[in-house]
Design a protein around this motif. Structure first.
Motif, PDB file in Angstrom:
ATOM      1  N   VAL A  69       0.150  37.821 -21.752  1.00 25.07           N
ATOM      2  CA  VAL A  69      -1.280  38.070 -21.557  1.00 25.07           C
ATOM      3  C   VAL A  69      -1.521  38.757 -20.215  1.00 25.07           C
ATOM      4  O   VAL A  69      -2.296  39.718 -20.135  1.00 25.07           O
ATOM      5  N   ALA A  70      -0.858  38.293 -19.164  1.00 22.52           N
ATOM      6  CA  ALA A  70      -1.027  38.906 -17.837  1.00 22.52           C
ATOM      7  C   ALA A  70      -0.622  40.375 -17.859  1.00 22.52           C
ATOM      8  O   ALA A  70      -1.313  41.233 -17.294  1.00 22.52           O
ATOM      9  N   GLU A  71       0.489  40.685 -18.520  1.00 22.65           N
ATOM     10  CA  GLU A  71       0.925  42.079 -18.628  1.00 22.65           C
ATOM     11  C   GLU A  71      -0.093  42.902 -19.405  1.00 22.65           C
ATOM     12  O   GLU A  71      -0.428  44.024 -18.997  1.00 22.65           O
ATOM     13  N   ASN A  72      -0.587  42.369 -20.517  1.00 24.19           N
ATOM     14  CA  ASN A  72      -1.585  43.090 -21.314  1.00 24.19           C
ATOM     15  C   ASN A  72      -2.872  43.307 -20.531  1.00 24.19           C
ATOM     16  O   ASN A  72      -3.451  44.396 -20.571  1.00 24.19           O
ATOM     17  N   THR A  74      -3.236  43.382 -17.246  1.00 25.72           N
ATOM     18  CA  THR A  74      -2.981  44.314 -16.158  1.00 25.72           C
ATOM     19  C   THR A  74      -2.910  45.755 -16.671  1.00 25.72           C
ATOM     20  O   THR A  74      -3.517  46.658 -16.089  1.00 25.72           O
ATOM     21  N   LYS A  75      -2.197  45.983 -17.770  1.00 24.37           N
ATOM     22  CA  LYS A  75      -2.121  47.330 -18.355  1.00 24.37           C
ATOM     23  C   LYS A  75      -3.502  47.804 -18.789  1.00 24.37           C
ATOM     24  O   LYS A  75      -3.863  48.966 -18.572  1.00 24.37           O
ATOM     25  N   THR A  76      -4.266  46.921 -19.390  1.00 29.70           N
ATOM     26  CA  THR A  76      -5.600  47.300 -19.850  1.00 29.70           C
ATOM     27  C   THR A  76      -6.495  47.614 -18.666  1.00 29.70           C
ATOM     28  O   THR A  76      -7.266  48.581 -18.698  1.00 29.70           O
ATOM     29  N   LEU A  77      -6.384  46.824 -17.593  1.00 32.66           N
ATOM     30  CA  LEU A  77      -7.169  47.096 -16.387  1.00 32.66           C
ATOM     31  C   LEU A  77      -6.846  48.473 -15.824  1.00 32.66           C
ATOM     32  O   LEU A  77      -7.734  49.207 -15.395  1.00 32.66           O
ATOM     33  N   GLU A  78      -5.564  48.831 -15.844  1.00 28.45           N
ATOM     34  CA  GLU A  78      -5.139  50.129 -15.310  1.00 28.45           C
ATOM     35  C   GLU A  78      -5.644  51.282 -16.171  1.00 28.45           C
ATOM     36  O   GLU A  78      -5.878  52.374 -15.659  1.00 28.45           O
ATOM     37  N   ASN A  79      -5.785  51.063 -17.469  1.00 29.95           N
ATOM     38  CA  ASN A  79      -6.126  52.135 -18.394  1.00 29.95           C
ATOM     39  C   ASN A  79      -7.615  52.232 -18.726  1.00 29.95           C
ATOM     40  O   ASN A  79      -8.014  53.129 -19.467  1.00 29.95           O
ATOM     41  N   GLN A  80      -8.420  51.337 -18.209  1.00 29.26           N
ATOM     42  CA  GLN A  80      -9.844  51.352 -18.537  1.00 29.26           C
ATOM     43  C   GLN A  80     -10.648  51.691 -17.286  1.00 29.26           C
ATOM     44  O   GLN A  80     -10.341  51.231 -16.196  1.00 29.26           O
ATOM     45  N   SER A  81     -11.688  52.459 -17.479  1.00 29.54           N
ATOM     46  CA  SER A  81     -12.463  52.932 -16.339  1.00 29.54           C
ATOM     47  C   SER A  81     -13.558  51.966 -15.904  1.00 29.54           C
ATOM     48  O   SER A  81     -14.039  52.053 -14.789  1.00 29.54           O
ATOM     49  N   ASN A  82     -13.949  51.049 -16.779  1.00 27.69           N
ATOM     50  CA  ASN A  82     -15.011  50.123 -16.403  1.00 27.69           C
ATOM     51  C   ASN A  82     -14.825  48.786 -17.108  1.00 27.69           C
ATOM     52  O   ASN A  82     -13.986  48.657 -18.004  1.00 27.69           O
ATOM     53  N   PHE A  83     -15.607  47.822 -16.708  1.00 28.03           N
ATOM     54  CA  PHE A  83     -15.474  46.465 -17.237  1.00 28.03           C
ATOM     55  C   PHE A  83     -15.764  46.413 -18.733  1.00 28.03           C
ATOM     56  O   PHE A  83     -15.080  45.714 -19.476  1.00 28.03           O
ATOM     57  N   GLU A  84     -16.748  47.157 -19.187  1.00 28.94           N
ATOM     58  CA  GLU A  84     -17.084  47.114 -20.613  1.00 28.94           C
ATOM     59  C   GLU A  84     -15.920  47.617 -21.470  1.00 28.94           C
ATOM     60  O   GLU A  84     -15.563  46.991 -22.469  1.00 28.94           O
ATOM     61  N   SER A  85     -15.311  48.723 -21.085  1.00 31.70           N
ATOM     62  CA  SER A  85     -14.186  49.233 -21.880  1.00 31.70           C
ATOM     63  C   SER A  85     -12.991  48.283 -21.797  1.00 31.70           C
ATOM     64  O   SER A  85     -12.259  48.112 -22.775  1.00 31.70           O
ATOM     65  N   PHE A  86     -12.823  47.645 -20.632  1.00 31.66           N
ATOM     66  CA  PHE A  86     -11.776  46.634 -20.491  1.00 31.66           C
ATOM     67  C   PHE A  86     -12.014  45.476 -21.463  1.00 31.66           C
ATOM     68  O   PHE A  86     -11.126  45.063 -22.195  1.00 31.66           O
ATOM     69  N   LEU A  87     -13.254  44.955 -21.496  1.00 33.19           N
ATOM     70  CA  LEU A  87     -13.593  43.850 -22.403  1.00 33.19           C
ATOM     71  C   LEU A  87     -13.350  44.229 -23.860  1.00 33.19           C
ATOM     72  O   LEU A  87     -12.769  43.454 -24.626  1.00 33.19           O
ATOM     73  N   ARG A  88     -13.785  45.401 -24.232  1.00 30.92           N
ATOM     74  CA  ARG A  88     -13.600  45.847 -25.613  1.00 30.92           C
ATOM     75  C   ARG A  88     -12.116  45.924 -25.984  1.00 30.92           C
ATOM     76  O   ARG A  88     -11.712  45.484 -27.057  1.00 30.92           O
ATOM     77  N   ALA A  89     -11.316  46.465 -25.103  1.00 27.57           N
ATOM     78  CA  ALA A  89      -9.879  46.602 -25.377  1.00 27.57           C
ATOM     79  C   ALA A  89      -9.215  45.237 -25.496  1.00 27.57           C
ATOM     80  O   ALA A  89      -8.423  44.986 -26.414  1.00 27.57           O
ATOM     81  N   TYR A 131      -4.046  29.070 -17.047  1.00 24.73           N
ATOM     82  CA  TYR A 131      -4.420  30.272 -17.784  1.00 24.73           C
ATOM     83  C   TYR A 131      -5.831  30.720 -17.412  1.00 24.73           C
ATOM     84  O   TYR A 131      -6.074  31.914 -17.188  1.00 24.73           O
ATOM     85  N   VAL A 132      -6.746  29.781 -17.320  1.00 24.39           N
ATOM     86  CA  VAL A 132      -8.126  30.107 -16.940  1.00 24.39           C
ATOM     87  C   VAL A 132      -8.150  30.658 -15.508  1.00 24.39           C
ATOM     88  O   VAL A 132      -8.785  31.685 -15.246  1.00 24.39           O
ATOM     89  N   GLN A 133      -7.445  30.021 -14.593  1.00 24.82           N
ATOM     90  CA  GLN A 133      -7.428  30.495 -13.203  1.00 24.82           C
ATOM     91  C   GLN A 133      -6.859  31.913 -13.106  1.00 24.82           C
ATOM     92  O   GLN A 133      -7.383  32.760 -12.392  1.00 24.82           O
ATOM     93  N   GLN A 134      -5.804  32.163 -13.849  1.00 19.06           N
ATOM     94  CA  GLN A 134      -5.188  33.487 -13.856  1.00 19.06           C
ATOM     95  C   GLN A 134      -6.164  34.529 -14.405  1.00 19.06           C
ATOM     96  O   GLN A 134      -6.299  35.615 -13.834  1.00 19.06           O
ATOM     97  N   THR A 135      -6.845  34.206 -15.484  1.00 17.15           N
ATOM     98  CA  THR A 135      -7.801  35.133 -16.083  1.00 17.15           C
ATOM     99  C   THR A 135      -8.961  35.393 -15.139  1.00 17.15           C
ATOM    100  O   THR A 135      -9.364  36.550 -14.946  1.00 17.15           O
ATOM    101  N   VAL A 136      -9.489  34.355 -14.523  1.00 15.57           N
ATOM    102  CA  VAL A 136     -10.594  34.507 -13.572  1.00 15.57           C
ATOM    103  C   VAL A 136     -10.176  35.431 -12.430  1.00 15.57           C
ATOM    104  O   VAL A 136     -10.916  36.345 -12.046  1.00 15.57           O
ATOM    105  N   GLN A 137      -8.985  35.225 -11.930  1.00 15.56           N
ATOM    106  CA  GLN A 137      -8.497  36.065 -10.832  1.00 15.56           C
ATOM    107  C   GLN A 137      -8.380  37.532 -11.260  1.00 15.56           C
ATOM    108  O   GLN A 137      -8.792  38.432 -10.539  1.00 15.56           O
ATOM    109  N   LEU A 138      -7.847  37.772 -12.448  1.00 17.48           N
ATOM    110  CA  LEU A 138      -7.670  39.148 -12.918  1.00 17.48           C
ATOM    111  C   LEU A 138      -8.992  39.868 -13.150  1.00 17.48           C
ATOM    112  O   LEU A 138      -9.110  41.057 -12.857  1.00 17.48           O
ATOM    113  N   ILE A 139      -9.988  39.168 -13.675  1.00 15.07           N
ATOM    114  CA  ILE A 139     -11.242  39.851 -13.998  1.00 15.07           C
ATOM    115  C   ILE A 139     -12.255  39.827 -12.856  1.00 15.07           C
ATOM    116  O   ILE A 139     -13.280  40.494 -12.928  1.00 15.07           O
ATOM    117  N   SER A 140     -11.962  39.106 -11.781  1.00 16.30           N
ATOM    118  CA  SER A 140     -12.916  38.984 -10.680  1.00 16.30           C
ATOM    119  C   SER A 140     -13.230  40.322 -10.017  1.00 16.30           C
ATOM    120  O   SER A 140     -14.291  40.482  -9.420  1.00 16.30           O
TER     121      SER A 140
END
Length: 186
Positions: A69-72, A74-89, A131-140
């Motif tokens: 999940v962390a790899e996915n 991180t890759k999605t964060l790198e490939n998306q230009s904004n939060f909405e496209s990140f969420l959708r992906a 898992y929740v802490q990791q996700t919060v950190q990644l999307i913060s």
């Protein structure tokens, strides 16, 4: 990896395969030993009982899943230009209806075990806290409300595998709804 660690990994993989393929009802130390081509006493040298083995399998599975999940993410964060496209992906990737993946099958077995075994329940709770802490950190970096976002999305993603096929909205409509809700968190 040492010979001992290799053998433990083999045992964990065999146990994982039995759980996913046949479920907990068909799992026993004798079955694992047979499928791993070893004697029961040799298996018990590595894992004294079924509970010890199950906890090792669950910890191994959660470590793999968390890394995946962390790899996915991180890759999605790198490939998306904004939060909405990140969420959708991310939602498109993680909303799996009907539990038709090995990941969903394993989670169902783990949750079933957790309802009957306090040690496994504790292991599952610890995984989710991490898992929740990791996700919060990644999307913060994308949202001023990472805690609220995680609180909405993570349980929804987990539950979607169970009842996604029963919803009156299709996956695309669910994603639209969740994205709109998360984007508008105040």
């Amino acid at each position: 990896m040492s010979a001992r660690e290799q053998k433990q990994q083999q045992i964990i993989q065999v146990t994982h395969q039995i759980l996913v393929r046949d479920g907990m009802g068909k799992l026993s130390m004798r079955r694992v030993a047979g499928d791993a081509n070893m004697s029961l006493s040799n298996l018990q040298y590595y894992y004294k009982d079924l509970d010890t083995l199950l906890i090792a399998v669950i910890i191994d599975y959660f470590a793999w899943y968390t890394n995946e999940v962390a790899e996915n993410l991180t890759k999605t964060l790198e490939n998306q230009s904004n939060f909405e496209s990140f969420l959708r992906a991310i939602l498109n990737d993680h909303l799996v209806p009907g539990g038709k993946t090995e990941r969903c099958s394993m989670f169902r077995e783990i949750w079933s075990l957790a309802t009957r075994n306090p040690t496994i329940e504790s292991t599952v709770k610890e995984h989710y806290k991490s898992y929740v802490q990791q996700t919060v950190q990644l999307i913060s970096q994308f949202t001023p409300k990472p805690d609220a976002t995680a609180a909405i999305l993570l349980p929804y993603v987990e539950g979607y595998s169970i009842m996604g096929d029963s919803l009156t909205l299709n996956k695309s409509e669910v994603i639209d709804l969740l994205v709109k809700f998360v984007i508008n968190l105040k």
